[in-house]
Design a protein around this motif. Structure first.
Motif, mmCIF file in Angstrom:
data_model
loop_
_atom_site.group_PDB
_atom_site.id
_atom_site.type_symbol
_atom_site.label_atom_id
_atom_site.label_comp_id
_atom_site.label_asym_id
_atom_site.label_seq_id
_atom_site.Cartn_x
_atom_site.Cartn_y
_atom_site.Cartn_z
ATOM 1 N N SER A 36 0.919 -1.076 -0.107
ATOM 2 C CA SER A 36 0.126 -0.124 -0.052
ATOM 3 C C SER A 36 0.937 1.317 0.077
ATOM 4 C CB SER A 36 -0.841 0.222 1.205
ATOM 5 O OG SER A 36 -0.178 0.022 2.461
ATOM 6 N N ALA A 37 1.939 0.946 0.693
ATOM 7 C CA ALA A 37 3.084 2.436 0.792
ATOM 8 C C ALA A 37 3.520 2.588 -0.665
ATOM 9 C CB ALA A 37 4.115 2.274 1.629
ATOM 10 N N PHE A 158 3.880 1.296 7.080
ATOM 11 C CA PHE A 158 4.493 2.375 7.987
ATOM 12 C C PHE A 158 6.144 2.797 7.568
ATOM 13 C CE2 PHE A 158 5.977 4.788 11.665
ATOM 14 C CZ PHE A 158 5.340 5.980 11.657
ATOM 15 N N VAL A 159 6.897 1.587 7.887
ATOM 16 C CA VAL A 159 8.359 1.613 7.704
ATOM 17 C C VAL A 159 8.480 1.824 6.256
ATOM 18 C CG1 VAL A 159 10.210 0.434 7.950
ATOM 19 C CG2 VAL A 159 8.709 0.250 9.954
ATOM 20 N N TRP A 169 11.801 3.860 -4.034
ATOM 21 C CA TRP A 169 10.885 2.782 -3.835
ATOM 22 C C TRP A 169 11.842 1.587 -4.234
ATOM 23 C CZ3 TRP A 169 10.749 -0.390 -7.892
ATOM 24 C CH2 TRP A 169 11.088 0.087 -9.092
ATOM 25 N N ALA A 170 12.695 1.507 -5.131
ATOM 26 C CA ALA A 170 13.816 0.459 -5.250
ATOM 27 C C ALA A 170 14.449 -0.120 -4.092
ATOM 28 C CB ALA A 170 14.473 0.756 -6.539
ATOM 29 N N ASN A 171 15.037 1.016 -3.492
ATOM 30 C CA ASN A 171 15.710 0.538 -2.359
ATOM 31 C C ASN A 171 15.297 0.337 -1.014
ATOM 32 O OD1 ASN A 171 18.404 1.337 -3.521
ATOM 33 N ND2 ASN A 171 18.296 3.664 -2.900
ATOM 34 N N ALA A 172 14.063 0.776 -0.919
ATOM 35 C CA ALA A 172 13.132 0.356 -0.082
ATOM 36 C C ALA A 172 12.679 -1.282 -0.255
ATOM 37 C CB ALA A 172 11.689 1.059 0.159
#
Length: 402
Positions: A36-37, A158-159, A169-172
């Motif tokens: 969702s994030a 959340f994190v 987003w890619a590193n996440a």
């Protein structure tokens, strides 16, 4: 050399419960609504529609549904620990590869595989294993294990939202994949079976379901399809709803986090309630709560409103899945518990997939979220009708046998 601890130390049962809660929190928190994030960041980066991005999550849930059936049957035959290790490695690998994905079909393939091999291995078999360790307080134990999943469903988005803001987003995805590998593999090693005497005692307690599994499984499956179609809407679309209404960024994950924090308490509360009044009655109470409050989200217009309403909804929502899991374990034969759980939950994950997808589709169609949430209420009412019918059938059967 023993392969599992001696039940003479009953506290080890609770080690299994805590390990299961952590495992489900990390794995299912990532797969059920962790994306969702990523909805708006992927929309902006690739130019895809809301429905196309939502379908990534939906395909992951379809993978969980199909994988849960396969892994559930396997868990009735081979070690749950082995299945969990496969699932942990698969989920971590899929997240790491997602960081390098560039096409929509690649995201679809990766998250379907993560669901099939990861989520399918790390839910139904684990819940069945936890139930097998307990002859008393089974509802409480499953409620605590299930609460871990609820906490993860709040913490992961959340994190992830803050990781996306800081690293992209890619590193996440890379960081989430590394964390999954480092935590899920050791936790999987703790998924050991109960000693023979404990398994026999648990089987003795639930050896005679009042209704035929040939009737129970289809009824439970359709009911779960309804309740999960409804609950998927806030899980997947609450963050985008808040972002659109309040014009905020990562802080939109805050109400979702507190909602799922309240759901942790709800899962434990309704698990204990199931031990007292019965699992079907507890399931009916929780799903009534969820359905009655669902539409309230679309009438909120401030962050304060979302902060106040989210935990109120979340407490009742949290008890729904606990009620489902305990009901399945109670109404199905112990020897088929993992496979039965996998079959019923397959419909649950299909409901999650349908609810998340229809949320994006109806939003694209109408330009708002009212009918997305209204459809969720309708699905909840269908679930209530079926669960109420099951309860009446059980009551009549019990009275006839009295």
């Amino acid at each position: 050399m023993q392969t599992s601890p001696d039940l003479s130390n009953p506290r080890f049962r609770w080690v299994i419960v805590v390990a299961a809660a952590l495992l489900l929190g990390i794995a299912m928190g990532t797969l059920v609504n962790g994306l969702s994030a990523f909805v708006i960041p992927l929309e902006i980066h690739f130019g895809w529609s809301r429905a196309e991005v939502s379908a990534i999550n939906s395909l992951g849930l379809i993978g969980i549904a199909l994988g849960g059936i396969v892994m559930g049957f396997l868990a009735d035959r081979i070690a749950t620990r082995t299945i969990c290790l496969i699932g942990a490695a698969s989920l971590a690998a899929a997240l790491l590869l997602a960081a390098r994905a560039e096409a929509l079909w690649q995201f679809y393939t990766l998250f379907f595989a993560a669901g099939f091999l990861g989520g399918g291995a790390l839910f139904a078999p684990v819940i069945a294993l936890v139930g097998g360790w307990f002859t008393a307080s089974r509802g409480l134990a499953i409620g605590i294990a299930s609460a871990g999943q609820g906490l993860g469903q709040g913490l992961v988005p959340f994190v992830a939202g803050h990781l996306i803001e800081v690293t992209g987003w890619a590193n996440a995805f890379t960081l989430l994949g590394a964390f999954a590998g480092l935590t899920l593999l050791p936790l999987s090693l703790l998924m050991v079976p109960p000693p023979a005497q404990a398994a026999a005692a648990a089987a003795q307690k639930g050896a005679a379901p009042l209704l035929s599994p040939k009737l129970v499984l289809p009824a439970l499956s359709i009911a779960v399809l309804g309740c999960c179609t409804g609950m998927a809407v806030p899980l997947m679309h609450l963050v985008p709803l808040i972002q659109g209404v309040c014009g905020v960024g990562a802080e939109a994950g805050g109400p979702l986090l507190i909602m799922l924090g309240a759901a942790v308490l709800g899962r434990v509360f309704f698990g204990r309630l199931a031990d007292i009044i019965g699992p079907v009655q507890a399931w009916m109470a929780a799903t009534s709560w969820q359905t009655a409050l669902m539409l309230g989200f679309v009438f909120l217009g401030t962050m304060q409103g979302f902060w106040l309403f989210a935990p109120l909804y979340g407490f009742g929502y949290g008890g729904v899945m606990t009620g489902v899991l305990i009901t399945v374990g109670t109404l199905t034969p112990p020897a088929r518990r993992a496979s039965a759980t996998g079959i019923v939950l397959a419909f649950g994950w299909a409901g999650h997939a349908l609810g998340g997808w229809q949320g994006g589709f109806v939003f694209d169609l109408t330009g708002g979220y009212f009918w997305t949430y209204a459809n969720a209420v309708i699905a909840g009412l269908i679930n209530l009708l079926i669960v109420g019918t099951i309860w009446l059938a059980l009551r009549r059967r019990a009275q006839a046998g009295a």
